[in-house]
Scaffold this active site. Structure first.
Site, PDB file in Angstrom:
ATOM      1  N   GLU A   1       0.824  -1.218   0.000  1.00  0.00           N
ATOM      2  CA  GLU A   1       0.000   0.000   0.000  1.00  0.00           C
ATOM      3  C   GLU A   1       0.858   1.269   0.000  1.00  0.00           C
ATOM      4  O   GLU A   1       0.447   2.295  -0.542  1.00  0.00           O
ATOM      5  CB  GLU A   1      -0.950   0.015   1.195  1.00  0.00           C
ATOM      6  CG  GLU A   1      -2.090  -1.001   1.101  1.00  0.00           C
ATOM      7  CD  GLU A   1      -1.705  -2.362   1.652  1.00  0.00           C
ATOM      8  OE1 GLU A   1      -0.523  -2.576   2.002  1.00  0.00           O
ATOM      9  OE2 GLU A   1      -2.604  -3.238   1.741  1.00  0.00           O
TER      10      GLU A   1
ATOM     11  N   PHE B   1     -11.295  -7.615  13.833  1.00  0.00           N
ATOM     12  CA  PHE B   1     -10.215  -8.035  12.944  1.00  0.00           C
ATOM     13  C   PHE B   1      -9.939  -6.942  11.902  1.00  0.00           C
ATOM     14  O   PHE B   1     -10.857  -6.414  11.270  1.00  0.00           O
ATOM     15  CB  PHE B   1     -10.589  -9.347  12.240  1.00  0.00           C
ATOM     16  CG  PHE B   1      -9.539  -9.800  11.262  1.00  0.00           C
ATOM     17  CD1 PHE B   1      -8.277 -10.178  11.698  1.00  0.00           C
ATOM     18  CD2 PHE B   1      -9.806  -9.814   9.899  1.00  0.00           C
ATOM     19  CE1 PHE B   1      -7.301 -10.575  10.794  1.00  0.00           C
ATOM     20  CE2 PHE B   1      -8.836 -10.217   8.986  1.00  0.00           C
ATOM     21  CZ  PHE B   1      -7.572 -10.602   9.443  1.00  0.00           C
ATOM     22  N   GLN B   2      -8.678  -6.592  11.736  1.00  0.00           N
ATOM     23  CA  GLN B   2      -8.223  -5.561  10.801  1.00  0.00           C
ATOM     24  C   GLN B   2      -8.902  -4.213  11.040  1.00  0.00           C
ATOM     25  O   GLN B   2      -9.188  -3.473  10.102  1.00  0.00           O
ATOM     26  CB  GLN B   2      -8.380  -6.013   9.337  1.00  0.00           C
ATOM     27  CG  GLN B   2      -7.412  -7.143   8.987  1.00  0.00           C
ATOM     28  CD  GLN B   2      -7.299  -7.411   7.502  1.00  0.00           C
ATOM     29  OE1 GLN B   2      -8.232  -7.197   6.741  1.00  0.00           O
ATOM     30  NE2 GLN B   2      -6.130  -7.882   7.072  1.00  0.00           N
TER      31      GLN B   2
ATOM     32  N   LYS C   1     -17.599  -1.065   5.862  1.00  0.00           N
ATOM     33  CA  LYS C   1     -17.954  -2.102   4.883  1.00  0.00           C
ATOM     34  C   LYS C   1     -19.455  -2.159   4.626  1.00  0.00           C
ATOM     35  O   LYS C   1     -19.899  -2.313   3.484  1.00  0.00           O
ATOM     36  CB  LYS C   1     -17.444  -3.459   5.378  1.00  0.00           C
ATOM     37  CG  LYS C   1     -17.619  -4.568   4.342  1.00  0.00           C
ATOM     38  CD  LYS C   1     -16.984  -5.889   4.790  1.00  0.00           C
ATOM     39  CE  LYS C   1     -17.023  -6.908   3.647  1.00  0.00           C
ATOM     40  NZ  LYS C   1     -16.384  -8.177   4.034  1.00  0.00           N
TER      41      LYS C   1
ATOM     42  N   MET D   1      23.988   9.415   3.402  1.00  0.00           N
ATOM     43  CA  MET D   1      23.895  10.709   4.074  1.00  0.00           C
ATOM     44  C   MET D   1      24.148  10.566   5.577  1.00  0.00           C
ATOM     45  O   MET D   1      24.822  11.391   6.193  1.00  0.00           O
ATOM     46  CB  MET D   1      22.526  11.343   3.817  1.00  0.00           C
ATOM     47  CG  MET D   1      22.409  12.766   4.340  1.00  0.00           C
ATOM     48  SD  MET D   1      23.605  13.894   3.593  1.00  0.00           S
ATOM     49  CE  MET D   1      22.638  14.564   2.237  1.00  0.00           C
TER      50      MET D   1
END
Lengths: 95, 578
Positions: free
Chosen positions: B50, B112-113, B162, B477
């Site tokens: 993502e 969940f999630q 959802k 760097m």
């Protein structure tokens, strides 16, 4: 440092208090006192925010608050005066 | 109006918003939306992470000027978007992120999630939404695109439960958006323009301090006209490279921590900073209390909160820069007709600095490859129409310094957030937005190992970007700072990437062409070979000298007056009349 009271008109929608409180915390400013209440318009609420800030820091807080999409108007209430200072940094849409 | 489920309403809204492409990955909570996406006119590019979707949306937006769109599921899908959205916020890039959320009844139950992505993104997103009623979807999408793309652009997230995607609703896309608390100003106040023109005619040492806002506002042409009208020097910040042609004699280059001596000194010694879409970032100002102490400031910006944030503005010009600069042109012309200050001495001083202290680098004595040389040749061979995207670190600074940028929207990098791993996915998004342009990612070996998985996405979706890995087998760097400030104690900066991984093999495994180059005499031929391949992504492992450093440098927290052109070497100020 003097205390200043900001009267902030916000949209009456979920999460607005979190947005305002979060802005103060992430820009490292303290809220001295805070109250939230209804207005005559059910679509808006009024927050009275007391801050211990002056000058530049106060201007920055107002400018940053004004950037929040849900913040509609900000007035600074000055004690012992009838007229509030209106911080209208969102002029009409111009083309 | 027509009856459909929330998911179809979402996709119809995105189509109505003019979306032609989006980058994303499906998952449980967003799954209902992927069904109408399957038959939509919108091209969906299935990424591998993502974060890649978010940076690709940013790259697309930077190149096209349009809103970039990414889409992910709830929980980890959404949290993986946090870095690119924070990145887009810092660099003012218009991005809309769509995330699925757990069903509204499950919100707040640690389902969940489940992750509160609206809460997580609240500190930096320009705005965000949690939608639980399907009837709200079209309005949320219309507002998100309006907010992302107007005023100071930025990321907006729309989180949709959802069940809101599954329920039936009426679809009606709003014909216009009006928000009580959001009315960005387009045209500046007339008085501010008069005051600015007035200050300009009183200045004998003016400099245009140009930031990324000029590119966002598509105001490069107006800037060119104004700069030529006044004949004052121009500096372009890291975010503004390409806003004003590097080849123009008035351009002194980039100011800041790794800026040119001329650009840094122009700001320091100026008596008037004509600030256009820049924000006095610490990487430009150095120690703020010693920054341009004798300069008055004109600050033109679309964001009122930037005015006076870091530096007091004597004149604030609030409005869209295209309008503001266009308004300044006739005002300055009229003011100059009455009183034209003599800038000859100032220009002579700045040109002398430019000639005395050009950007340069040491060629390694052992015959190994100078990273700066590779980047310089990339710019020369691929030409000014090429789009470059850099990661973050030494290679980014060299890519800003040693490529000549002539056009806006040809230089993409993560300036504000400093996101390692930005280059490959941003280049992917850029190539999707500008398929006819050559797109080079100039990446470090450290950055490349953070997000190279999107090369698989590129190979499978006919997105033939080119990647130059500037492989110094280090977090270069950080290593440079260890050299300069930690007595050369190289704690955890050696990546050993000349040994592992084998970058050309890794590239081949992902369906790209893998090339390698470690000798100066092979650089041109290698670049030309990469340029000749246009049906596949190409990755070149440029194995460069490890100890090269980025110069000039103003150390973090130091004053710009203390710029060094090499280690322990200050410019010879005594020989300059300033």
């Amino acid at each position: 440092m003097a205390q200043h009271t900001l009267e902030v008109i916000v949209e009456n929608s979920p999460g607005v208090l979190a947005r305002v409180a979060g802005l103060f915390s992430r820009r490292a400013y303290n809220i001295e006192r805070l109250s939230v209440g209804p207005t005559d318009n059910p679509e808006t609420s009024k927050m009275d925010i007391v801050v211990n800030l002056d000058g530049h820091a106060l201007e920055q807080v107002i400018a940053q608050l004004d950037k929040l999409i849900n913040v509609i108007a900000i007035k600074e209430i000055v004690p012992n005066t009838a007229q509030p200072i209106v911080h209208d940094t969102q002029p009409d849409y111009q083309n | 109006m027509s009856q459909m489920n929330g998911a179809s309403s979402l996709v119809a809204s995105l189509e109505a918003a003019g979306v032609d492409v989006m980058f994303g990955i499906p998952g449980g909570a967003i799954l209902p939306a992927y069904d109408p996406i399957f038959s939509s006119s919108i091209r969906h590019i299935l990424v591998r992470h993502e974060q890649g979707a978010g940076h690709a949306a940013t790259g697309y937006a930077q190149v096209t000027g349009r809103v970039g769109v990414c889409i992910a599921t709830s929980g980890p899908g959404a949290t993986n978007l946090v870095t690119p959205l924070a990145d887009a916020a810092m660099d003012s890039v218009p991005v809309v992120a769509i995330t699925g959320q757990v069903p509204s009844v499950a919100i707040g139950t640690d389902a969940f999630q489940e992750a509160d992505i609206r809460g997580i993104t609240m500190p930096f997103a320009k705005h965000n939404y949690l939608v639980t009623d399907p009837a709200d979807i079209p309005r949320a999408i219309a507002e998100a695109f309006h907010i992302a793309s107007t005023g100071r652009p930025g990321p907006v997230l729309v989180d949709i439960a959802k069940d809101a995607l599954q329920k039936m609703t009426e679809f009606a896309y709003p014909s216009s958006v009006s928000l009580k608390g959001y009315k960005p100003k387009l045209a500046p106040d007339a008085q501010s323009i008069i005051d600015a023109a007035d200050l300009i005619t009183q200045s004998s040492k003016p400099v245009f301090y140009v930031g990324g806002g000029v590119i966002k506002a598509n105001a490069s042409r107006e800037l060119l006209e104004l700069a030529q009208l006044l004949g004052a020097p121009v500096v372009t910040t890291l975010m503004a490279r390409g806003a004003f042609p590097d080849s123009h004699p008035l351009n002194l280059g980039m100011p800041g921590m790794h800026g040119t001596v001329a650009a840094v000194t122009a700001l320091q010694k100026s008596d008037l900073l004509i600030t256009l879409g820049a924000r006095f970032d610490d990487r430009v100002t150095g120690k703020l209390s010693t920054f341009a102490v004798n300069a008055k400031v004109i600050h033109a910006d679309v964001d009122p909160a930037e005015i006076g944030k870091n530096r007091f503005a004597d004149v604030a010009v609030l409005g869209d820069l295209k309008h503001s600069i266009a308004a300044l042109i006739p005002a300055v012309k009229a003011a100059l007709a009455k009183n034209r200050p003599d800038l000859t001495a100032w220009l002579r001083q700045m040109n002398s600095l430019k000639a005395t202290y050009p950007l340069g680098y040491d060629v390694p004595k052992d015959g190994s490859l100078a990273p700066q040389y590779v980047i310089e040749r990339l710019g020369k061979i691929s030409g000014p129409e090429t789009i470059f995207a850099a990661g973050v670190g030494q290679h980014q600074m060299w890519a800003s310094q040693f490529v000549s940028y002539e056009n806006p929207r040809t230089w993409l990098n993560s300036g504000g957030l400093g996101t390692m791993g930005y280059a490959v996915p941003a280049a992917m998004g850029a190539k999707v937005g500008a398929p006819d342009s050559t797109v080079w990612a100039i990446d470090g070996d450290g950055c490349f190992q953070m997000t190279n998985q999107e090369l698989t996405t590129c190979a499978l979706n006919n997105i033939p970007i080119k990647v130059a890995i500037i492989n110094n087998e280090s977090l270069g760097m950080v290593r440079q700072w260890q050299t300069l400030f930690y007595e050369g104690r190289y704690s955890n900066t050696s990546l050993e990437s000349k040994r592992i991984p084998n970058f050309p093999m890794l590239a081949e495994a992902m369906g790209c062409v893998g090339l390698s180059c470690d000798r100066p005499e092979d650089v041109d031929a290698t670049i030309e070979k990469a340029m000749s391949i246009n049906d596949q992504p190409v990755v070149v492992d440029f194995r460069v000298a490890r100890d090269a450093m980025v110069w000039p440098m103003v150390a973090a927290g130091a004053s710009n007056d203390d710029i060094l052109i090499a280690r322990e070497t200050a410019p010879d100020w005594d020989s300059q009349e300033l």
